[in-house]
Design a protein around this motif. Structure first.
Motif, PDB file in Angstrom:
ATOM      1  N   LYS A   1     -18.841   9.363 -11.772  1.00  0.00           N
ATOM      2  CA  LYS A   1     -18.001   8.156 -11.134  1.00  0.00           C
ATOM      3  C   LYS A   1     -16.876   7.491 -11.954  1.00  0.00           C
ATOM      4  N   ALA A   2     -17.057   7.408 -13.125  1.00  0.00           N
ATOM      5  CA  ALA A   2     -15.957   6.797 -14.022  1.00  0.00           C
ATOM      6  C   ALA A   2     -14.839   7.537 -13.984  1.00  0.00           C
ATOM      7  N   ILE A   3     -14.998   9.095 -14.235  1.00  0.00           N
ATOM      8  CA  ILE A   3     -13.869   9.867 -14.202  1.00  0.00           C
ATOM      9  C   ILE A   3     -13.029   9.805 -12.824  1.00  0.00           C
ATOM     10  N   GLY A   4     -13.888   9.865 -11.742  1.00  0.00           N
ATOM     11  CA  GLY A   4     -13.395   9.969 -10.265  1.00  0.00           C
ATOM     12  C   GLY A   4     -12.483   8.609 -10.326  1.00  0.00           C
ATOM     13  N   SER A   5     -13.004   7.532 -10.681  1.00  0.00           N
ATOM     14  CA  SER A   5     -12.311   6.147 -10.617  1.00  0.00           C
ATOM     15  C   SER A   5     -10.918   6.262 -11.242  1.00  0.00           C
ATOM     16  N   MET A   6     -11.157   6.780 -12.383  1.00  0.00           N
ATOM     17  CA  MET A   6      -9.886   6.842 -13.486  1.00  0.00           C
ATOM     18  C   MET A   6      -8.814   7.526 -12.802  1.00  0.00           C
ATOM     19  N   LEU A   7      -9.184   8.861 -12.384  1.00  0.00           N
ATOM     20  CA  LEU A   7      -8.075   9.772 -11.645  1.00  0.00           C
ATOM     21  C   LEU A   7      -7.670   9.044 -10.436  1.00  0.00           C
ATOM     22  N   TYR A   8      -8.426   8.572  -9.511  1.00  0.00           N
ATOM     23  CA  TYR A   8      -7.620   7.776  -8.651  1.00  0.00           C
ATOM     24  C   TYR A   8      -6.911   6.797  -8.700  1.00  0.00           C
ATOM     25  N   LEU A   9      -7.218   5.873  -9.896  1.00  0.00           N
ATOM     26  CA  LEU A   9      -6.358   4.744 -10.236  1.00  0.00           C
ATOM     27  C   LEU A   9      -4.993   5.294 -10.748  1.00  0.00           C
ATOM     28  N   ILE A  10      -5.085   6.323 -11.718  1.00  0.00           N
ATOM     29  CA  ILE A  10      -4.227   6.827 -12.417  1.00  0.00           C
ATOM     30  C   ILE A  10      -2.799   7.408 -11.503  1.00  0.00           C
ATOM     31  N   VAL A  11      -3.516   8.354 -10.525  1.00  0.00           N
ATOM     32  CA  VAL A  11      -2.610   9.166  -9.626  1.00  0.00           C
ATOM     33  C   VAL A  11      -1.995   8.274  -8.284  1.00  0.00           C
ATOM     34  N   ILE A  12      -3.113   7.628  -7.776  1.00  0.00           N
ATOM     35  CA  ILE A  12      -2.813   7.109  -6.486  1.00  0.00           C
ATOM     36  C   ILE A  12      -2.638   5.617  -6.730  1.00  0.00           C
ATOM     37  N   GLY A  13      -3.209   4.873  -7.616  1.00  0.00           N
ATOM     38  CA  GLY A  13      -3.153   3.343  -7.468  1.00  0.00           C
ATOM     39  C   GLY A  13      -2.000   3.248  -8.509  1.00  0.00           C
ATOM     40  N   SER A  14      -1.609   3.872  -9.473  1.00  0.00           N
ATOM     41  CA  SER A  14      -0.660   3.600 -10.290  1.00  0.00           C
ATOM     42  C   SER A  14       0.796   4.459 -10.164  1.00  0.00           C
ATOM     43  N   MET A  15       0.596   5.738 -10.306  1.00  0.00           N
ATOM     44  CA  MET A  15       1.644   6.569 -10.167  1.00  0.00           C
ATOM     45  C   MET A  15       2.312   6.349  -8.797  1.00  0.00           C
ATOM     46  N   VAL A  16       1.746   6.274  -7.598  1.00  0.00           N
ATOM     47  CA  VAL A  16       2.072   6.251  -6.461  1.00  0.00           C
ATOM     48  C   VAL A  16       2.206   4.723  -5.799  1.00  0.00           C
ATOM     49  N   GLY A  17       1.298   3.917  -6.032  1.00  0.00           N
ATOM     50  CA  GLY A  17       1.264   2.677  -5.483  1.00  0.00           C
ATOM     51  C   GLY A  17       2.255   1.624  -6.045  1.00  0.00           C
ATOM     52  N   HIS A  18       2.005   1.604  -7.415  1.00  0.00           N
ATOM     53  CA  HIS A  18       3.141   0.871  -8.199  1.00  0.00           C
ATOM     54  C   HIS A  18       4.513   1.307  -8.188  1.00  0.00           C
ATOM     55  N   SER A  19       4.762   2.495  -8.078  1.00  0.00           N
ATOM     56  CA  SER A  19       6.163   3.107  -7.885  1.00  0.00           C
ATOM     57  C   SER A  19       6.666   2.760  -6.602  1.00  0.00           C
ATOM     58  N   LEU A  20       6.035   2.721  -5.502  1.00  0.00           N
ATOM     59  CA  LEU A  20       6.444   2.244  -4.188  1.00  0.00           C
ATOM     60  C   LEU A  20       6.502   0.787  -4.366  1.00  0.00           C
ATOM     61  N   PHE A  21       5.606   0.148  -4.836  1.00  0.00           N
ATOM     62  CA  PHE A  21       5.940  -1.454  -5.101  1.00  0.00           C
ATOM     63  C   PHE A  21       7.159  -1.846  -5.656  1.00  0.00           C
ATOM     64  N   TYR A  22       7.364  -1.052  -6.977  1.00  0.00           N
ATOM     65  CA  TYR A  22       8.680  -1.336  -7.518  1.00  0.00           C
ATOM     66  C   TYR A  22       9.810  -0.839  -6.556  1.00  0.00           C
ATOM     67  N   TRP A  23       9.733   0.138  -6.109  1.00  0.00           N
ATOM     68  CA  TRP A  23      10.868   0.507  -4.948  1.00  0.00           C
ATOM     69  C   TRP A  23      10.923  -0.425  -3.783  1.00  0.00           C
ATOM     70  N   LEU A  24      10.015  -1.093  -3.347  1.00  0.00           N
ATOM     71  CA  LEU A  24      10.182  -2.095  -2.357  1.00  0.00           C
ATOM     72  C   LEU A  24      10.908  -3.397  -3.391  1.00  0.00           C
ATOM     73  N   VAL A  25      10.449  -3.722  -4.206  1.00  0.00           N
ATOM     74  CA  VAL A  25      11.245  -5.020  -4.856  1.00  0.00           C
ATOM     75  C   VAL A  25      12.729  -4.579  -4.651  1.00  0.00           C
ATOM     76  N   ALA A  26      13.075  -3.317  -5.128  1.00  0.00           N
ATOM     77  CA  ALA A  26      14.478  -2.959  -5.582  1.00  0.00           C
ATOM     78  C   ALA A  26      15.144  -3.010  -3.964  1.00  0.00           C
ATOM     79  N   LYS A  27      14.580  -2.694  -2.924  1.00  0.00           N
ATOM     80  CA  LYS A  27      15.080  -2.571  -1.572  1.00  0.00           C
ATOM     81  C   LYS A  27      15.135  -3.847  -0.968  1.00  0.00           C
ATOM     82  N   THR A  28      14.266  -4.931  -1.069  1.00  0.00           N
ATOM     83  CA  THR A  28      14.118  -5.718  -0.517  1.00  0.00           C
ATOM     84  C   THR A  28      14.004  -7.153  -1.301  1.00  0.00           C
ATOM     85  N   ASN A  29      12.950  -7.815  -1.636  1.00  0.00           N
ATOM     86  CA  ASN A  29      12.923  -9.108  -2.135  1.00  0.00           C
ATOM     87  C   ASN A  29      11.437  -9.077  -2.699  1.00  0.00           C
ATOM     88  N   PRO A  30      11.468  -9.817  -3.864  1.00  0.00           N
ATOM     89  CA  PRO A  30       9.967  -9.886  -4.427  1.00  0.00           C
ATOM     90  C   PRO A  30       8.672 -10.373  -3.525  1.00  0.00           C
TER      91      PRO A  30
END
Length: 314
Positions: A213-242
């Motif tokens: 469970k710890a490994i599964g949680s970590m992999l999901y948070l690294i790939v989906i939560g951080s690499m995808v989610g936070h990158s899209l959030f940063y992109w949205l800040v750049a394209k719109t507003n905070p």
């Protein structure tokens, strides 16, 4: 594209709370888990951007990356992880939903930018909707540590809002660097600081980190939560507003409710249903100007070429 990416961010961030909870329940050290998550995600993304020649190693030497990492990653997640030992997830969600209102206040004070009255009204409506949504399950234990934990979440949310505002200026300052690379750099710094905090405060048990469970949680948070989610959030800040991307804080409790009903047979009261309607109403009001601009652009692109030619000629 902006609306699609915004909905993806809401979905991802709405499910990361469950992934974090699974990891913590598996006895994974909170600060260490968060540090590994952001450091690994930041390192992979940054190496990828360097390989694509959209980032340079020298960007890591800029103080802006450190300051953004302190706000968006370290300050936000160190306080949240610690506080949830004493504060229920429902209370944490309500306190975190103060984010969009904090951003409007910070814009007024720090940037001397007068906020739109409609945005203020929408923020209050959305915040009220979050309270209504979670009201049936909210439990309050007014102990000393509950108060300290609640204050810690608000401090972390302030760091998040300050980081979001600051990152907008950083993106404009480094126009030649991809927002994804800038996000990767700040996650690297935030992850390193979280790991240093873990070394100073947590005993590390490797066997707990190797639990499925710890490994599964970590992999999901690294790939989906951080690499995808936070990158899209940063992109949205750049394209719109905070403010626009930060309204995911209103949508995430709604997604958590849907997940609970779908997979855990949780019940939904009429108060929660009223909260859903209120959240959607508040979010639309906050983002009304952005939505209207996007619709205008889409309508303009959909116009036939014959209708556009006279406008170009004049």
């Amino acid at each position: 594209m902006i609306i699609v990416n915004y909905l993806i961010v809401c979905l991802i961030f709405g499910t990361t709370f469950l992934a974090i909870k699974i990891g913590v329940d598996a006895s994974a050290p909170p600060f260490f888990s968060a540090g590994v998550r952001f450091f690994a995600a930041g390192l992979i993304l940054f190496l990828w951007m360097v390989w694509r020649k959209k980032a340079r190693w020298s960007i890591l030497l800029r103080k802006e990356m450190l300051l953004t990492g302190i706000g968006l990653t370290f300050g936000t997640f160190s306080t949240l992880y610690w506080a949830e030992q004493y504060v229920s997830s429902g209370i944490a969600a309500v306190l975190s939903a103060t984010g969009p209102m904090m951003i409007l206040v910070l814009q007024t004070i720090a940037l001397r930018k007068l906020p739109d009255k409609r945005a203020f009204v929408g923020c209050f409506i959305g915040f009220a909707g979050v309270i209504l949504l979670l009201l049936p399950s909210l439990t309050v234990s007014a102990s000393k540590w509950w108060v300290i934990g609640s204050i810690a979440i608000l401090v972390g949310e302030f760091c998040y809002c300050a980081g979001a505002l600051y990152s907008k200026g950083v993106i404009q300052r480094f126009r030649d660097t991809s927002p994804i690379a800038l996000n990767a750099a700040q996650m690297l710094y935030g992850g390193i600081l979280l790991l240093l905090l873990s070394v100073c405060t947590e005993p590390l048990n490797v066997s707990n980190m190797l639990a499925p469970k710890a490994i599964g949680s970590m992999l999901y948070l690294i790939v989906i939560g951080s690499m995808v989610g936070h990158s899209l959030f940063y992109w949205l800040v750049a394209k719109t507003n905070p403010v626009f991307p930060s309204t995911w804080l209103y949508i995430s409790p709604l997604i958590a409710l849907i997940v609970g009903v779908s997979f855990y047979n949780e019940t939904v009261t009429w108060v929660s249903q009223l909260g859903v309607v209120t959240i959607i109403t508040g979010t639309i009001i906050v983002n009304w100007d952005s939505l209207r601009q996007l619709l205008r652009k889409r309508d303009h692109r959909a116009e036939p070429d014959l209708l556009r030619k006279p406008e170009i000629q004049t």
